[in-house]
Scaffold this motif. Structure first.
Motif, PDB file in Angstrom:
ATOM      1  N   SER A 315       0.843  -1.199   0.000  1.00  0.00           N
ATOM      2  CA  SER A 315       0.000   0.000   0.000  1.00  0.00           C
ATOM      3  C   SER A 315       0.878   1.248   0.000  1.00  0.00           C
ATOM      4  CB  SER A 315      -0.905   0.024   1.239  1.00  0.00           C
ATOM      5  OG  SER A 315      -1.788  -1.066   1.223  1.00  0.00           O
ATOM      6  N   ARG A 444       0.160  -3.943  -6.355  1.00  0.00           N
ATOM      7  CA  ARG A 444      -1.120  -3.886  -5.649  1.00  0.00           C
ATOM      8  C   ARG A 444      -2.214  -3.466  -6.633  1.00  0.00           C
ATOM      9  NH1 ARG A 444      -2.654  -3.629  -0.298  1.00  0.00           N
ATOM     10  NH2 ARG A 444      -4.675  -2.656   0.099  1.00  0.00           N
ATOM     11  N   LEU A 445      -3.148  -4.341  -6.871  1.00  0.00           N
ATOM     12  CA  LEU A 445      -4.241  -4.052  -7.782  1.00  0.00           C
ATOM     13  C   LEU A 445      -5.422  -3.475  -7.013  1.00  0.00           C
ATOM     14  CD1 LEU A 445      -4.121  -7.289  -9.972  1.00  0.00           C
ATOM     15  CD2 LEU A 445      -3.256  -5.013 -10.570  1.00  0.00           C
ATOM     16  N   ARG A 446      -6.130  -2.559  -7.663  1.00  0.00           N
ATOM     17  CA  ARG A 446      -7.327  -1.993  -7.061  1.00  0.00           C
ATOM     18  C   ARG A 446      -8.525  -2.881  -7.389  1.00  0.00           C
ATOM     19  NH1 ARG A 446      -5.141   3.527  -9.786  1.00  0.00           N
ATOM     20  NH2 ARG A 446      -3.348   3.757  -8.411  1.00  0.00           N
ATOM     21  N   PRO A 447      -9.605  -2.734  -6.641  1.00  0.00           N
ATOM     22  CA  PRO A 447     -10.784  -3.580  -6.908  1.00  0.00           C
ATOM     23  C   PRO A 447     -11.228  -3.471  -8.360  1.00  0.00           C
ATOM     24  CG  PRO A 447     -11.054  -2.409  -4.830  1.00  0.00           C
ATOM     25  CD  PRO A 447      -9.810  -1.866  -5.466  1.00  0.00           C
ATOM     26  N   GLY A 448     -11.463  -4.602  -8.987  1.00  0.00           N
ATOM     27  CA  GLY A 448     -11.912  -4.634 -10.373  1.00  0.00           C
ATOM     28  C   GLY A 448     -10.799  -4.670 -11.390  1.00  0.00           C
ATOM     29  N   GLU A 449      -9.536  -4.570 -10.949  1.00  0.00           N
ATOM     30  CA  GLU A 449      -8.404  -4.585 -11.880  1.00  0.00           C
ATOM     31  C   GLU A 449      -7.830  -5.997 -12.004  1.00  0.00           C
ATOM     32  OE1 GLU A 449      -6.543  -0.094 -11.397  1.00  0.00           O
ATOM     33  OE2 GLU A 449      -5.621  -1.759 -10.313  1.00  0.00           O
ATOM     34  N   ARG A 450      -7.195  -6.251 -13.131  1.00  0.00           N
ATOM     35  CA  ARG A 450      -6.447  -7.493 -13.323  1.00  0.00           C
ATOM     36  C   ARG A 450      -5.114  -7.158 -13.984  1.00  0.00           C
ATOM     37  NH1 ARG A 450      -6.909  -9.181 -18.668  1.00  0.00           N
ATOM     38  NH2 ARG A 450      -8.537  -8.061 -19.843  1.00  0.00           N
ATOM     39  N   ARG A 467      -8.944  -2.860 -16.583  1.00  0.00           N
ATOM     40  CA  ARG A 467     -10.234  -2.781 -15.883  1.00  0.00           C
ATOM     41  C   ARG A 467     -11.304  -2.823 -16.971  1.00  0.00           C
ATOM     42  NH1 ARG A 467     -12.211  -0.693 -11.013  1.00  0.00           N
ATOM     43  NH2 ARG A 467     -10.200   0.213 -10.473  1.00  0.00           N
TER      44      ARG A 467
END
Length: 830
Positions: A315, A444-450, A467
């Motif tokens: 983070s 670190r990926l954010r929600p919804g990312e690949r 995304r």
């Protein structure tokens, strides 16, 4: 005697501080000469270390024959200061000759690298060789009693390294801001000269030593200890390179955070030397050394999980803290993550002095040889860490591989057990580390990312992240270079400048990112497009994943893409350009301030053809008025004309172009319509196309809005120090980016200070088209007010509708016209 030792300790501390001030400034200054690339930084550090090792070896051999080693130490310190002054002469000469030199070798990368290495060696070696001689000479003076080299040698090493930590901290946080880089450099020179004079004064009261012959070969420590010295140098610097990369994933990566990480590592080495000083009193030194190697392996092996835990899974550090709190938080994590593991690693080298003290060689010669061997390993470790381990193994696997290296040293030692008893467990543990690396994410990926693809390159981690259907390039976890979801605004960064030149045949891009911006130049008919992108990994990933969006950039024979520092591309080029377009850069990142300086703008101005323009894009959502004013004033100090153009008509977050010209001329409105039509194929009437272009006009620096702001220079890079502080001040609400109401106030101030009808750049624009300038400002303000649900929105819409009657409205941008995008204006502000 104790006072004398304290005085000598203070001098050696100051000597170490000055040495690190030089090193930090050399890396930065040679980055300006050679480019801010990983290769340039590695070459600088390697040559500096080579000088230290060579100096240790040479002066170590002769110091036994020196009757007054403290006096000679003083002479060396004075020599360090005087030879360091040669930096100014050599650097200026190289920069002046660089274009001719590049042309003379035919642009050969190998020959250019050799030439750069020669220049760096000319600047660094004389000074660093003399620096390398200071430890053996000081050791020869201080270590008099038999059997005291382990304790006193480690103490000297600790003092000098602690001084280095203080110097690195001062060079990052204090000296350049107060004195400028030249002033900081001269202060280091004065410090060395002062240390030398003080040492010579202290030497007057010391009886001369009886000269001794160099020790015979049999007097040197056994080969196994030299092997430990070399390999531990490889491993320690390899670990430092990877630790530094890991911290770059979670920090703002400003000059301040780099200084904190370097300072912490040096403090860890100093703490390790202090630990070695204590351990030197113990018996069975090879057993102790085996314990240190085992502890080093464990410390390095645990680092991935420790770092992952301390940073909450990579983070971004700092939270909502202000700048002071952010610095303390970074220092806390750096101390927990590096200080204790680094101290264990840092104890190995000075503890070797305990095993070598009875070999028969003199203290100065032993210190000199040990530093030389370890430094040779350190050079190799730094190069392997950045250019082999990270690209092939990655950070996590690389750390475990280096941990295994420490384990494999243990069987070399003479321990009170059969060799097989240590060799087999060490080999098995090393194999286990290699076979079962940490299973931790590297981004670190954010929600919804690949994650689409990640490359851990020599200079940075670079990833393509998706995304839904949109893709972006992200550098070091948090810095986004653009993406397919922002196709229109990224193309506008080229297409708006293309409108402002009658026939741009030669176009240069400083920075590439996804390639979308540079590819937009091919909607026109240029003869040549030159792109310079610092990161080869960015180029490779853009080529692999963004081809559908870049308009043939990677296939068009008119395009040349260089994996090189953009400022260096311009410095070595003999070509001249119609447009030089500088991409959006994150202002607080270390090195970025170099493209906002007076010297850079002067260089760019020399590369412009008559009538050419330098276009500096600014992310208004990453600068405050303070930074924007500095950049604009700096450009205006070089270019006689600087006009401002919006890159979008967004509600809140905008980008702004500063367009600098050396030969001011009024804007030709017919050219705007002709160029819009040529680029987009739009067949609307001229008045509509001209009005559409003028909606993006924001003002003129001649308005005086930026007058009085200080200038950003190579010697005093204000942006490098202001932007990181502003970044944290915005997070805590103590400052504001130029977005929303701040942006609207700036646009209003520009047009109020120099209205369109009196703006010399708009002197040839007819009155009905001039109204579209005010219409553009009103439209952007309306969009912002509507987004904020402000009661002013209807009034702003009516102002826009009055200034821009429907027949003159252009419902799109140039990039939107190419893409077939239509923006329908609302009615009655709705």
């Amino acid at each position: 005697m104790s006072r004398s030792l304290a005085a000598l300790g203070a001098l050696f501390f100051l000597s170490g501080a000055a040495a690190l001030v030089y090193q930090v400034l050399w890396v930065r200054e040679l980055g300006l000469l050679f480019g801010s690339t990983a290769e340039a930084a590695a070459m600088t550090v390697a040559i500096f270390f080579a000088g230290l090792g060579l100096g240790g070896w040479l002066f170590g051999r002769v110091c036994a024959r020196v009757a007054r080693p403290l006096r000679t130490f003083g002479l060396l310190e004075i020599g360090v200061g005087l030879t360091a002054l040669g930096h100014f002469l050599v650097a200026d000469a190289y920069f002046a000759l660089y274009p001719a030199l590049h042309a003379a070798v035919g642009g050969s990368p190998a020959l250019i690298t050799a030439a750069k290495a020669l220049v760096a060696a000319t600047i660094l070696l004389p000074t660093s060789v003399l620096m390398g001689g200071t430890l053996p000479l000081m050791g020869q003076h201080v270590v008099r009693a038999p059997g005291s080299l382990g304790r006193l040698g480690a103490a000297l090493y600790a003092l000098n390294t602690a001084g280095g930590a203080a110097g690195a901290l001062a060079a990052g946080f204090l000296l350049p801001e107060l004195l400028g880089f030249s002033g900081a450099y001269l202060l280091a020179v004065a410090t060395d000269v002062g240390v030398g004079l003080a040492a010579m004064a202290l030497a007057h009261g010391v009886a001369p030593l009886a000269p001794a012959k160099p020790a015979p070969a049999a007097a040197y420590a056994p080969p196994r200890l030299w092997a430990v010295a070399f390999v531990s140098g490889v491993a320690t610097l390899g670990v430092e390179v990877i630790w530094t990369r890991l911290f770059s994933q979670v920090l703002q990566n400003s000059v301040y955070t780099y200084a904190l990480v370097l300072t912490t590592f040096l403090a860890a080495l100093a703490l390790g030397a202090s630990l070695a000083n204590r351990l030197a009193r113990l018996r069975a030194p090879e057993v102790v050394l085996a314990g240190l190697l085992l502890a080093s392996a464990a410390a390095v092996a645990v680092t991935p999980h420790l770092f992952h835990h301390l940073t909450d899974g990579l983070s971004y550090l700092g939270g909502r803290r202000d700048f002071g709190g952010y610095v303390l938080e970074v220092a806390r994590v750096a101390a927990l993550g590096m200080l204790i593991p680094g101290a264990v690693l840092g104890s190995v080298l000075p503890f070797l002095l305990r095993l070598m003290q009875d070999a028969g060689a003199g203290p100065g010669e032993t210190l000199g040889r040990l530093v030389a061997v370890n430094t040779a390993g350190a050079i190799l470790g730094a190069l392997l860490g950045g250019f082999v381990i990270l690209p092939t193994l990655g950070a996590w696997r690389g750390l475990w591989a280096l941990a295994a290296l420490y384990l494999l040293l243990i069987p070399l030692l003479r321990l009170p057990v059969p060799r097989a008893a240590t060799a087999l467990p060490a080999a098995a543990a090393a194999a286990a580390l290699a076979a079962f690396p940490p299973t931790l994410e590297s981004i670190r990926l954010r929600p919804g990312e690949r994650l689409v693809e990640l490359r851990e390159g020599a200079a940075a981690h670079v990833a393509v992240v998706a995304r839904d259907a949109a893709r972006v390039i992200r550098v070091n976890n948090f810095y986004t270079l653009g993406g397919s979801g922002s196709l229109i605004p990224e193309r506008n960064q080229t297409m708006i400048p293309l409108l402002l030149h009658p026939d741009p045949q030669e176009v240069f891009f400083l920075g590439m990112g996804t390639g979308i911006t540079a590819g937009a130049a091919l909607f026109d008919e240029p003869a040549r497009v030159t792109v310079c992108e610092l990161s080869p990994e960015v180029i490779a990933l853009a080529d692999a994943h963004f081809r559908p969006y870049v308009n043939g950039l990677f296939d068009d024979p008119r395009v040349t893409i260089h994996a090189e520092d953009g400022r260096q591309c311009l410095a070595r080029s003999r070509a001249a350009y119609d447009l030089i377009i500088a991409d959006l850069f994150t202002p607080w990142r270390a090195g970025v301030a170099n493209v906002y300086t007076v010297e850079h703008y002067r260089l760019a101005a020399r590369r412009l053809k008559p009538g050419g323009a330098y276009v500096q894009w600014i992310p208004l959502y990453q600068v405050s008025r303070r930074e924007l004013d500095v950049i604009a004033a700096t450009m205006a100090a070089v270019f006689p004309e600087v006009t401002l153009w919006r890159g979008d008509l967004n509600a809140e977050r905008s980008i702004l172009a500063l367009v600098g010209r050396m030969d001011p001329a009024p804007l030709d409105p017919d050219m705007l319509a002709r160029r819009w039509r040529a680029i987009t194929g739009d067949d609307a009437p001229d008045a509509v196309l001209t009005g559409g272009a003028l909606m993006f006009y924001a003002g003129n620096a001649a308005s005086g809005v930026f007058d009085g702001a200080p200038l950003n220079t190579d010697d005093r890079p204000l942006i490098a120090h202001l932007a990181p502080r502003t970044h944290r001040a915005v997070i805590t609400g103590r400052a504001r980016w130029v977005t929303g109401l701040e942006r609207d106030a700036l646009l209003a101030a520009l047009l109020d200070a120099l209205p369109p009808e009196t703006d010399p750049h708009l002197a040839a624009v007819p009155p009905d088209a001039l109204a579209m300038v005010e219409a553009g400002r009103a439209y952007v303000a309306w969009r912002g007010a509507r987004a904020r649900r402000s009661p002013d929105a209807p009034d702003l819409w009516r102002a826009f509708a009055t200034l821009a009657p429907p027949a003159l409205r252009r419902p799109t941008s140039p990039a939107g016209a190419v893409d077939g995008q239509v923006v329908v204006f609302g009615d009655a502000g709705g």
